[in-house]
Write an enzyme that holds these catalytic residues in place. Structure first.
Site, mmCIF file in Angstrom:
data_model
loop_
_atom_site.group_PDB
_atom_site.id
_atom_site.type_symbol
_atom_site.label_atom_id
_atom_site.label_comp_id
_atom_site.label_asym_id
_atom_site.label_seq_id
_atom_site.Cartn_x
_atom_site.Cartn_y
_atom_site.Cartn_z
ATOM 1 N N HIS A 64 37.782 46.157 42.860
ATOM 2 C CA HIS A 64 38.434 44.838 42.813
ATOM 3 C C HIS A 64 39.799 44.932 42.141
ATOM 4 C CE1 HIS A 64 34.511 43.321 43.784
ATOM 5 N NE2 HIS A 64 34.018 43.789 42.667
ATOM 6 N N HIS A 94 43.122 44.878 32.921
ATOM 7 C CA HIS A 94 43.232 45.096 34.363
ATOM 8 C C HIS A 94 44.308 44.152 34.899
ATOM 9 C CE1 HIS A 94 40.524 41.682 33.867
ATOM 10 N NE2 HIS A 94 41.112 41.233 34.960
ATOM 11 N N HIS A 96 45.943 41.742 38.438
ATOM 12 C CA HIS A 96 45.777 41.070 39.732
ATOM 13 C C HIS A 96 47.175 41.035 40.349
ATOM 14 C CE1 HIS A 96 41.771 39.422 38.522
ATOM 15 N NE2 HIS A 96 42.330 39.503 37.322
ATOM 16 N N GLU A 106 47.263 34.888 38.976
ATOM 17 C CA GLU A 106 46.116 33.972 39.106
ATOM 18 C C GLU A 106 46.504 32.606 38.543
ATOM 19 O OE1 GLU A 106 42.474 36.259 37.725
ATOM 20 O OE2 GLU A 106 42.334 36.229 39.900
ATOM 21 N N HIS A 119 45.442 41.059 32.509
ATOM 22 C CA HIS A 119 44.396 40.436 31.677
ATOM 23 C C HIS A 119 43.857 41.425 30.663
ATOM 24 C CE1 HIS A 119 43.511 37.330 35.073
ATOM 25 N NE2 HIS A 119 44.518 36.960 34.282
ATOM 26 N N THR A 199 37.593 34.995 36.191
ATOM 27 C CA THR A 199 38.205 34.603 37.470
ATOM 28 C C THR A 199 37.622 35.379 38.651
ATOM 29 O OG1 THR A 199 39.957 36.253 37.359
ATOM 30 C CG2 THR A 199 40.402 34.100 36.328
HETATM 31 N N1 LIG Z 1 39.718 38.396 35.600
HETATM 32 S S1 LIG Z 1 38.971 38.164 34.207
HETATM 33 O O1 LIG Z 1 38.612 36.774 34.112
HETATM 34 O O2 LIG Z 1 39.760 38.686 33.112
HETATM 35 C C1 LIG Z 1 37.467 39.058 34.236
HETATM 36 C C2 LIG Z 1 36.574 38.827 35.261
HETATM 37 C C3 LIG Z 1 35.357 39.514 35.316
HETATM 38 C C4 LIG Z 1 35.047 40.423 34.333
HETATM 39 O O3 LIG Z 1 33.967 41.213 34.164
HETATM 40 C C5 LIG Z 1 34.209 41.928 33.068
HETATM 41 N N2 LIG Z 1 33.315 42.851 32.617
HETATM 42 C C6 LIG Z 1 33.673 43.846 31.727
HETATM 43 O O4 LIG Z 1 34.799 43.941 31.320
HETATM 44 C C7 LIG Z 1 32.588 44.797 31.288
HETATM 45 C C8 LIG Z 1 32.958 46.001 30.717
HETATM 46 C C9 LIG Z 1 31.962 46.888 30.315
HETATM 47 C C10 LIG Z 1 30.606 46.589 30.460
HETATM 48 C C11 LIG Z 1 30.262 45.382 31.041
HETATM 49 C C12 LIG Z 1 31.238 44.495 31.473
HETATM 50 N N3 LIG Z 1 35.393 41.647 32.510
HETATM 51 C C13 LIG Z 1 35.940 40.669 33.318
HETATM 52 C C14 LIG Z 1 37.156 39.992 33.256
HETATM 53 ZN ZN LIG Z 2 41.446 39.350 35.545
#
Ligand SMILES: NS(=O)(=O)c1ccc2oc(NC(=O)c3ccccc3)nc2c1
Ligand SMILES: [Zn+2]
Length: 261
Positions: A64, A94, A96, A106, A119, A199
């Site tokens: 993703h 990460h 987008h 976003e 993010h 998100t």
């Molecule tokens: N776009 S967002 O809203 O920043 C966003 C969206 C979905 C996400 O799922 C996770 N999971 C982990 O980081 C994770 C890392 C290690 C172990 C388990 C989970 N972080 C996120 C951030």
């Molecule tokens: Zn994100």
């Protein structure tokens, strides 16, 4: 199994509610930010990013986005202050982004979207034992959003874009030690903040969003390197370029957006 969602016509954001009904919830992200409507809250102090002992571990393509993970067994890299009652530990960051020359952020600001959005994902290790537990709690996560706009070369982003060829395919991961994301911050830490969600699925409504007002500049050439990543794995015959991996703005549903000074 694997990923039951994506950003395509068959599995994109408008369909996520089928497997994740919270997609139509009351505190979904991202949102369109209206600076004039955001209330200036003098009680909102500055945010502090204590990333000095930052220890990145690896960089990965999760199908993703491209994600840099951090060691989070202690409070060596935390965000605190602002709307936060506790320090939140850095877990990963990460991006987008859009297609060539298109928009890909976003959050939007008065309908204006940026080329990309970074993010930095943090979790409340004071109240919760694990990231997973925090991710399902209303005050479990704090995500710092930073807009990227195309302009000059970003001198430190090269460290990341030069590593992207090593994680071209979904499921690839490689060593990525001692990268400190402090070098990706704009000069001002003025921000908007509101209560929202992840998100991407599982779309948990567990995020205190802190979106910086000042974007950072990256070159079109640097952005193009993100687009050579693939949504697909090495074994798949259909190669799909990783781009437009952003969710569009969601209904505010009465939420208040606050502004730091
Ligand atoms: N776009 S967002 O809203 O920043 C966003 C969206 C979905 C996400 O799922 C996770 N999971 C982990 O980081 C994770 C890392 C290690 C172990 C388990 C989970 N972080 C996120 C951030
Ligand atoms: Zn994100």
């Amino acid at each position: 199994t694997g990923h039951d969602w994506g950003y395509g016509v068959e599995d994109g954001p408008s369909l996520w509610h089928q497997n994740y009904p919270i997609a139509k919830g009351s505190r979904q992200s991202p949102i369109d930010i209206l600076p004039q409507t955001a209330s200036h809250d003098p009680s909102l102090g500055p945010i502090a990013l204590k990333y000095d002992q930052c220890t990145s571990i690896n960089i990965a393509n999760n199908g993703h986005s491209v994600v840099v993970e951090f060691e989070d067994s202690d409070d060596r890299s935390v965000i605190q202050g602002g709307p936060l009652d506790n320090p939140y530990r850095l877990k990963q960051f990460h991006f987008h982004w859009g297609g060539k020359g298109c928009r890909g952020s976003e959050h939007t600001v008065e309908g204006h979207s940026y080329a990309s959005e970074l993010h930095l994902v943090h979790w409340n290790a004071v109240k919760y034992e694990t990231f997973g537990e925090a991710a399902t709690a209303p005050d479990g996560l704090a995500v710092l959003g930073i807009f990227l706009e195309t302009g000059d070369d970003h001198r430190w982003l090269h460290t990341i874009t030069d590593a992207l060829y090593m994680v071209k395919f979904k499921g690839s991961v490689t060593n990525f030690k001692s990268f400190n994301p402090k070098c990706l911050l704009p000069s001002s830490l003025h921000y908007w903040t509101y209560l929202g969600s992840l998100t991407t699925p599982p779309l948990h409504e567990s995020v205190t969003w802190i979106v910086l007002k000042e974007p950072i500049a990256v070159s079109e050439k640097q952005m193009s390197k993100f687009r050579m990543l693939l949504f697909t794995g090495e074994e798949e015959d259909q190669r799909m370029r990783m781009e437009n991996n952003f969710r569009p703005p969601q209904p505010l549903k009465g939420r208040k957006v606050r502004s730091s000074n």
